[in-house]
Design a protein around this motif. Structure first.
Motif, PDB file in Angstrom:
ATOM      1  N   LEU A 137       2.698  94.697 -32.590  1.00  0.00           N
ATOM      2  CA  LEU A 137       1.852  94.147 -33.649  1.00  0.00           C
ATOM      3  C   LEU A 137       0.535  94.898 -33.563  1.00  0.00           C
ATOM      4  O   LEU A 137      -0.146  94.860 -32.542  1.00  0.00           O
ATOM      5  N   LEU A 138       0.204  95.605 -34.624  1.00  0.00           N
ATOM      6  CA  LEU A 138      -1.003  96.424 -34.642  1.00  0.00           C
ATOM      7  C   LEU A 138      -1.987  95.873 -35.663  1.00  0.00           C
ATOM      8  O   LEU A 138      -1.637  95.678 -36.827  1.00  0.00           O
TER       9      LEU A 138
ATOM     10  N   LEU B 237      -2.276 102.901 -39.715  1.00  0.00           N
ATOM     11  CA  LEU B 237      -1.199 103.857 -39.972  1.00  0.00           C
ATOM     12  C   LEU B 237      -1.387 105.136 -39.173  1.00  0.00           C
ATOM     13  O   LEU B 237      -0.422 105.677 -38.614  1.00  0.00           O
ATOM     14  N   GLN B 238      -2.609 105.608 -39.087  1.00  0.00           N
ATOM     15  CA  GLN B 238      -2.880 106.830 -38.317  1.00  0.00           C
ATOM     16  C   GLN B 238      -2.591 106.599 -36.837  1.00  0.00           C
ATOM     17  O   GLN B 238      -1.954 107.423 -36.175  1.00  0.00           O
ATOM     18  N   PHE B 239      -3.029 105.460 -36.300  1.00  0.00           N
ATOM     19  CA  PHE B 239      -2.813 105.165 -34.892  1.00  0.00           C
ATOM     20  C   PHE B 239      -1.324 105.021 -34.589  1.00  0.00           C
ATOM     21  O   PHE B 239      -0.830 105.537 -33.579  1.00  0.00           O
ATOM     22  N   ALA B 240      -0.588 104.328 -35.464  1.00  0.00           N
ATOM     23  CA  ALA B 240       0.858 104.166 -35.259  1.00  0.00           C
ATOM     24  C   ALA B 240       1.550 105.527 -35.231  1.00  0.00           C
ATOM     25  O   ALA B 240       2.413 105.781 -34.386  1.00  0.00           O
ATOM     26  N   GLN B 241       1.151 106.412 -36.112  1.00  0.00           N
ATOM     27  CA  GLN B 241       1.733 107.753 -36.148  1.00  0.00           C
ATOM     28  C   GLN B 241       1.430 108.503 -34.850  1.00  0.00           C
ATOM     29  O   GLN B 241       2.312 109.146 -34.279  1.00  0.00           O
TER      30      GLN B 241
ATOM     31  N   CYS C 121       4.759  96.201 -36.734  1.00  0.00           N
ATOM     32  CA  CYS C 121       4.256  95.497 -37.902  1.00  0.00           C
ATOM     33  C   CYS C 121       2.740  95.648 -37.882  1.00  0.00           C
ATOM     34  O   CYS C 121       2.113  95.566 -36.821  1.00  0.00           O
ATOM     35  N   LEU C 122       2.174  95.890 -39.040  1.00  0.00           N
ATOM     36  CA  LEU C 122       0.741  96.115 -39.158  1.00  0.00           C
ATOM     37  C   LEU C 122       0.127  94.965 -39.945  1.00  0.00           C
ATOM     38  O   LEU C 122       0.669  94.559 -40.979  1.00  0.00           O
ATOM     39  N   LEU C 123      -0.985  94.440 -39.441  1.00  0.00           N
ATOM     40  CA  LEU C 123      -1.648  93.293 -40.055  1.00  0.00           C
ATOM     41  C   LEU C 123      -3.063  93.675 -40.454  1.00  0.00           C
ATOM     42  O   LEU C 123      -3.827  94.194 -39.638  1.00  0.00           O
ATOM     43  N   TYR C 124      -3.382  93.426 -41.720  1.00  0.00           N
ATOM     44  CA  TYR C 124      -4.732  93.672 -42.226  1.00  0.00           C
ATOM     45  C   TYR C 124      -5.263  92.347 -42.767  1.00  0.00           C
ATOM     46  O   TYR C 124      -4.573  91.640 -43.486  1.00  0.00           O
ATOM     47  N   ARG C 125      -6.521  92.027 -42.429  1.00  0.00           N
ATOM     48  CA  ARG C 125      -7.113  90.761 -42.879  1.00  0.00           C
ATOM     49  C   ARG C 125      -8.580  90.938 -43.220  1.00  0.00           C
ATOM     50  O   ARG C 125      -9.273  91.733 -42.595  1.00  0.00           O
ATOM     51  N   THR C 126      -9.026  90.141 -44.182  1.00  0.00           N
ATOM     52  CA  THR C 126     -10.448  90.060 -44.504  1.00  0.00           C
ATOM     53  C   THR C 126     -10.836  88.593 -44.597  1.00  0.00           C
ATOM     54  O   THR C 126      -9.976  87.712 -44.630  1.00  0.00           O
TER      55      THR C 126
ATOM     56  N   VAL D  82       6.440  91.186 -27.721  1.00  0.00           N
ATOM     57  CA  VAL D  82       5.715  92.016 -28.690  1.00  0.00           C
ATOM     58  C   VAL D  82       4.372  92.397 -28.089  1.00  0.00           C
ATOM     59  O   VAL D  82       3.588  91.540 -27.678  1.00  0.00           O
ATOM     60  N   GLU D  83       4.117  93.701 -28.038  1.00  0.00           N
ATOM     61  CA  GLU D  83       2.825  94.206 -27.566  1.00  0.00           C
ATOM     62  C   GLU D  83       1.822  94.090 -28.716  1.00  0.00           C
ATOM     63  O   GLU D  83       2.111  94.485 -29.834  1.00  0.00           O
ATOM     64  N   VAL D  84       0.642  93.549 -28.419  1.00  0.00           N
ATOM     65  CA  VAL D  84      -0.413  93.442 -29.419  1.00  0.00           C
ATOM     66  C   VAL D  84      -1.405  94.571 -29.167  1.00  0.00           C
ATOM     67  O   VAL D  84      -1.974  94.666 -28.076  1.00  0.00           O
ATOM     68  N   TRP D  85      -1.603  95.404 -30.170  1.00  0.00           N
ATOM     69  CA  TRP D  85      -2.519  96.533 -30.074  1.00  0.00           C
ATOM     70  C   TRP D  85      -3.606  96.401 -31.129  1.00  0.00           C
ATOM     71  O   TRP D  85      -3.335  96.000 -32.255  1.00  0.00           O
ATOM     72  N   THR D  86      -4.812  96.759 -30.716  1.00  0.00           N
ATOM     73  CA  THR D  86      -5.940  96.775 -31.661  1.00  0.00           C
ATOM     74  C   THR D  86      -6.659  98.090 -31.548  1.00  0.00           C
ATOM     75  O   THR D  86      -6.570  98.768 -30.551  1.00  0.00           O
TER      76      THR D  86
END
Length: 106
Positions: A75-76, A31-35, A7-12, A102-106
């Motif tokens: 969780l990315l 998306l690029q990193f997940a790929q 799952c990808l999370l984007y926030r501002t 769940v692994e949290v990746w940044t």
């Protein structure tokens, strides 16, 4: 290699129009990193704050429910501080996801 779902999370910080470019930057980066990692993105979550206050719908609530049901393994987020609004909240959220496998990746 075991297939991992992400799952990808984007926030501002705001919902202003100029923050749309920031959200797209985060999305493209994730998306690029997940790929590159071979993960399958299954859901994207978009979050913002209005005038420093969280909006009514917090994507973390749905993400936590999914983690409890083991619906995803990753969780990315583009940056660690996007998980929460203050450092303590970020660490607590990351710990919650890790406790649920769940692994949290940044």
């Amino acid at each position: 290699m075991e297939q991992k779902f992400a799952c990808l999370l984007y926030r501002t910080k705001t919902t202003k129009h100029e923050d749309q470019a920031e959200m797209e930057r985060q999305r493209n980066t994730c998306l690029q990193f997940a790929q590159e990692q071979g993960w399958t993105p299954i859901r994207e979550f978009w979050g913002a704050e209005e005038d420093g206050r969280p909006m009514d719908e917090d994507p973390l609530l749905e993400l936590r429910a999914g983690a409890e049901k083991a619906k995803f393994q990753i969780l990315l987020v583009s940056e660690f501080d996007r998980i929460g609004r203050i450092p303590v909240e970020c660490s607590a959220a990351a710990a919650f996801f890790e406790r649920h496998g769940v692994e949290v990746w940044t």
